[in-house]
Design a protein around this motif. Structure first.
Motif, PDB file in Angstrom:
ATOM      1  N   VAL A   1       0.703  -1.096  -0.104  1.00 24.39           N
ATOM      2  CA  VAL A   1       0.188   0.493   0.241  1.00 24.39           C
ATOM      3  C   VAL A   1       0.854   1.278   0.327  1.00 24.39           C
ATOM      4  N   MET A   2       0.770   2.241  -1.043  1.00 22.35           N
ATOM      5  CA  MET A   2       1.361   3.551  -1.146  1.00 22.35           C
ATOM      6  C   MET A   2       0.826   4.673  -0.435  1.00 22.35           C
ATOM      7  N   ARG A   3      -0.678   4.332  -0.663  1.00 25.92           N
ATOM      8  CA  ARG A   3      -1.284   5.579  -0.519  1.00 25.92           C
ATOM      9  C   ARG A   3      -2.620   5.388  -0.518  1.00 25.92           C
ATOM     10  N   VAL A   4      -3.492   5.831   0.110  1.00 29.71           N
ATOM     11  CA  VAL A   4      -5.011   5.830  -0.551  1.00 29.71           C
ATOM     12  C   VAL A   4      -5.510   6.864  -1.404  1.00 29.71           C
TER      13      VAL A   4
ATOM     14  N   GLU B   1      -5.616   3.611   7.218  1.00 27.19           N
ATOM     15  CA  GLU B   1      -7.121   2.484   7.515  1.00 27.19           C
ATOM     16  C   GLU B   1      -7.249   1.487   5.989  1.00 27.19           C
ATOM     17  N   ALA B   2      -6.339   1.557   5.721  1.00 38.54           N
ATOM     18  CA  ALA B   2      -5.816   0.506   4.212  1.00 38.54           C
ATOM     19  C   ALA B   2      -6.109  -0.750   5.005  1.00 38.54           C
ATOM     20  N   GLN B   3      -4.520  -0.227   5.657  1.00 35.64           N
ATOM     21  CA  GLN B   3      -3.646  -1.505   6.080  1.00 35.64           C
ATOM     22  C   GLN B   3      -4.414  -2.391   6.486  1.00 35.64           C
ATOM     23  N   ASN B   4      -5.282  -1.760   6.902  1.00 36.84           N
ATOM     24  CA  ASN B   4      -5.970  -2.686   8.667  1.00 36.84           C
ATOM     25  C   ASN B   4      -7.552  -3.009   8.210  1.00 36.84           C
ATOM     26  N   ASP B   5      -7.460  -1.814   6.716  1.00 38.69           N
ATOM     27  CA  ASP B   5      -8.968  -2.952   6.289  1.00 38.69           C
ATOM     28  C   ASP B   5      -9.184  -4.197   4.742  1.00 38.69           C
ATOM     29  N   GLY B   6      -8.140  -5.466   5.093  1.00 31.69           N
ATOM     30  CA  GLY B   6      -7.901  -5.710   4.342  1.00 31.69           C
ATOM     31  C   GLY B   6      -7.397  -5.643   2.938  1.00 31.69           C
ATOM     32  N   ALA B   7      -6.454  -3.800   2.308  1.00 27.15           N
ATOM     33  CA  ALA B   7      -6.543  -3.652   1.403  1.00 27.15           C
ATOM     34  C   ALA B   7      -5.399  -5.251   0.825  1.00 27.15           C
ATOM     35  N   VAL B   8      -4.756  -5.480   1.217  1.00 32.02           N
ATOM     36  CA  VAL B   8      -3.654  -7.261   0.643  1.00 32.02           C
ATOM     37  C   VAL B   8      -5.040  -8.189   0.217  1.00 32.02           C
ATOM     38  N   ALA B   9      -6.190  -8.407   0.648  1.00 31.58           N
ATOM     39  CA  ALA B   9      -6.868  -9.240   0.696  1.00 31.58           C
ATOM     40  C   ALA B   9      -7.335  -8.929  -0.654  1.00 31.58           C
ATOM     41  N   ARG B  10      -7.918  -7.149  -0.754  1.00 31.53           N
ATOM     42  CA  ARG B  10      -8.423  -6.620  -2.252  1.00 31.53           C
ATOM     43  C   ARG B  10      -7.855  -7.030  -3.735  1.00 31.53           C
ATOM     44  N   LEU B  11      -6.255  -6.532  -3.444  1.00 32.01           N
ATOM     45  CA  LEU B  11      -5.346  -6.294  -4.451  1.00 32.01           C
ATOM     46  C   LEU B  11      -5.271  -8.165  -4.925  1.00 32.01           C
ATOM     47  N   GLY B  12      -5.245  -9.050  -4.415  1.00 30.87           N
ATOM     48  CA  GLY B  12      -5.256 -10.161  -4.890  1.00 30.87           C
ATOM     49  C   GLY B  12      -6.224 -10.665  -5.419  1.00 30.87           C
ATOM     50  N   ALA B  13      -7.775  -9.979  -5.160  1.00 33.31           N
ATOM     51  CA  ALA B  13      -9.079 -10.658  -5.512  1.00 33.31           C
ATOM     52  C   ALA B  13      -9.246  -9.599  -7.416  1.00 33.31           C
TER      53      ALA B  13
END
Length: 457
Positions: free
Chosen positions: A285-288, A424-436
């Motif tokens: 995650v770089m930024r939101v 907020e993004a890192q704690n909100d499943g950002a990595v999982a969204r990227l994989g999907a």
């Protein structure tokens, strides 16, 4: 004496004549054959009353003590009798229809359709109850249905995106909005950059407007003129809404990948309508960034420019997003409302504090939600106003500004604002969204490749 003999002779002659006539009539008829005379006198024998076999004879298991069913003549119900009535024949209709041309008004079209002045006024009032007739423009369609005798029956106005405004005339006048149920289609494509992002997208059949979205998201990180030398790959996945094969509204990006060779940038947009995008660099995650106006056109960037009103060259302290008046405006990052009011040429303004150093300003607003007050906490994507043209503005747009320690900075490149939402993004499943998103993009591209190969065969 002679007279008596004369009378007697006359009566005798008459008797002979009458008898002769009767004899001739009887003898002149042909005799009836005996067979025909017998057939004419035939009568059928009386029919015996039929007898039915007992239930026991038909079914050995039948109990003779059971009650034998009786049969009655069916009686038609009122509903069945009514159902046999003659069908109602609809009156014959005359239909007039055509598209709106430049410079035409609804009244001009209705007059061409043959409606009287009072009817035209009635139609205009009925349609205006559901649609702002000032928005009528070339390409819209109008259909007028009247009976052969001239009575007005129905008026249909075709407007944008398959929406229709229908008014039905009769004992009561009823107007309603007919909105089609669109089909959501997911598309994906890959483009290779040779000269520019716009050209690469256009050559690959991808909506070129996505180049603006990419510039908005990565403008402060990637210099699209200096860093792109040719050969870079862009993979995009987007969604469109279609009605009867035609696209309605604007297409919306779901996922974008910009592969520079040594670095890969990925952007995931949510499908909840907030426009809050998460930007990744090499999977981290770089930024939101939450777009302040979803689907708007970036009309002016940060930096020195010729002022559109005063004509001199001056610093533009933010970026402008052109959008229709009333379009919702969203907070780009979490924070607290620090100001609501007017500031000179900015017009109506909302300002949000993101920590002690960073502030975002949203200017030229037409309205601010009544519930919003100074001190309220907002999240990225929350609606904080509506697009307008208050203050010094040439038309409806949002002036979006980021200030750090009171100094304006490029909203598309400031990292301090990004840090306010990154956690907020890192704690909100950002990595999982990227994989999907990656999995779905690969699936769509594989399907596209298979379809292309099949067409070539």
């Amino acid at each position: 004496m002679k007279i008596r003999y004369l009378v007697t002779g006359i009566f005798a002659a008459g008797g002979f004549v009458t008898g002769g006539i009767l004899l001739l009539d009887k003898t002149g008829q042909e005799p009836v054959p005996l067979a025909l005379r017998a057939a004419a006198s035939w009568m059928p024998e009386p029919m015996e009353v039929p007898t039915f076999a007992s239930a026991a004879a038909l079914d050995p298991k039948f109990d003779q003590d059971e009650v034998v069913p009786t049969f009655t003549t069916p009686v038609l119900t009122v509903a069945e009798i009514a159902g046999t009535s003659a069908p109602v024949i609809a009156p014959l209709l005359k239909v007039w229809s055509r598209e709106v041309a430049a410079g035409e008004t609804l009244d001009v079209l209705l007059a061409e359709a043959g409606l009287e002045g009072s009817e035209r006024a009635e139609v205009s009032l009925a349609l205006a109850a559901e649609y702002d007739l000032r928005r009528l423009r070339p390409g819209h369609g109008l259909t007028v249905e009247t009976e052969i005798k001239g009575a007005l029956r129905r008026v249909l106005l075709d407007v944008d995106d398959g929406v229709q405004i229908e008014t039905v005339f009769g004992p009561n006048i009823a107007t309603r909005v007919l909105s089609p149920e669109p089909e959501l289609v997911i598309l994906a494509a890959e483009a290779h950059i040779e000269s520019s992002v716009f050209g690469a997208l256009a050559d690959a059949g991808i909506p070129a407007r996505f180049a603006v979205d990419l510039a908005e998201m990565l403008g402060g990180t990637v210099n699209f003129r200096r860093d792109l030398s040719g050969g870079e790959v862009i993979r995009l996945m987007w969604r469109e809404q279609r009605v009867e094969g035609g696209v309605i509204g604007q297409p919306e990006l779901n996922f974008a990948v910009l592969d520079l060779g040594d670095t890969q940038f990925e952007i995931v947009w949510p499908d909840d309508g907030t426009g809050q995008a998460t930007i990744y660099r090499d999977g981290e995650v770089m930024r939101v960034f939450a777009q302040p106006v979803e689907g708007a056109r970036l009309s002016s960037v940060f930096g020195r420019r010729t002022h559109p009103v005063y004509g001199d060259t001056r610093m533009h302290t933010g970026v402008d997003f052109a959008a229709p008046r009333g379009t919702p405006i969203s907070a780009t990052a979490p924070g607290r409302i620090s100001f609501i009011g007017r500031r000179g040429g900015y017009g109506r303004v909302v300002e949000i504090a993101h920590g002690s150093e960073t502030m975002t300003r949203y200017a030229h607003l037409s309205a601010v939600p009544d519930r919003l007050a100074v001190g309220d906490r907002v999240a990225a994507g929350d609606t904080i106003g509506r697009v307008g043209a208050t203050g010094t503005a040439t038309g409806p747009n949002l002036h979006y500004e980021v200030r750090v320690d009171g100094r304006p900075t490029d909203p598309l490149s400031d990292e301090r604002l990004a840090q306010a939402a990154k956690q907020e993004a890192q704690n909100d499943g950002a990595v999982a969204r990227l994989g999907a998103a990656r999995a779905l993009l690969n699936e769509q591209l594989a399907a596209l490749l298979a379809e292309t190969s099949h067409e070539r065969l």
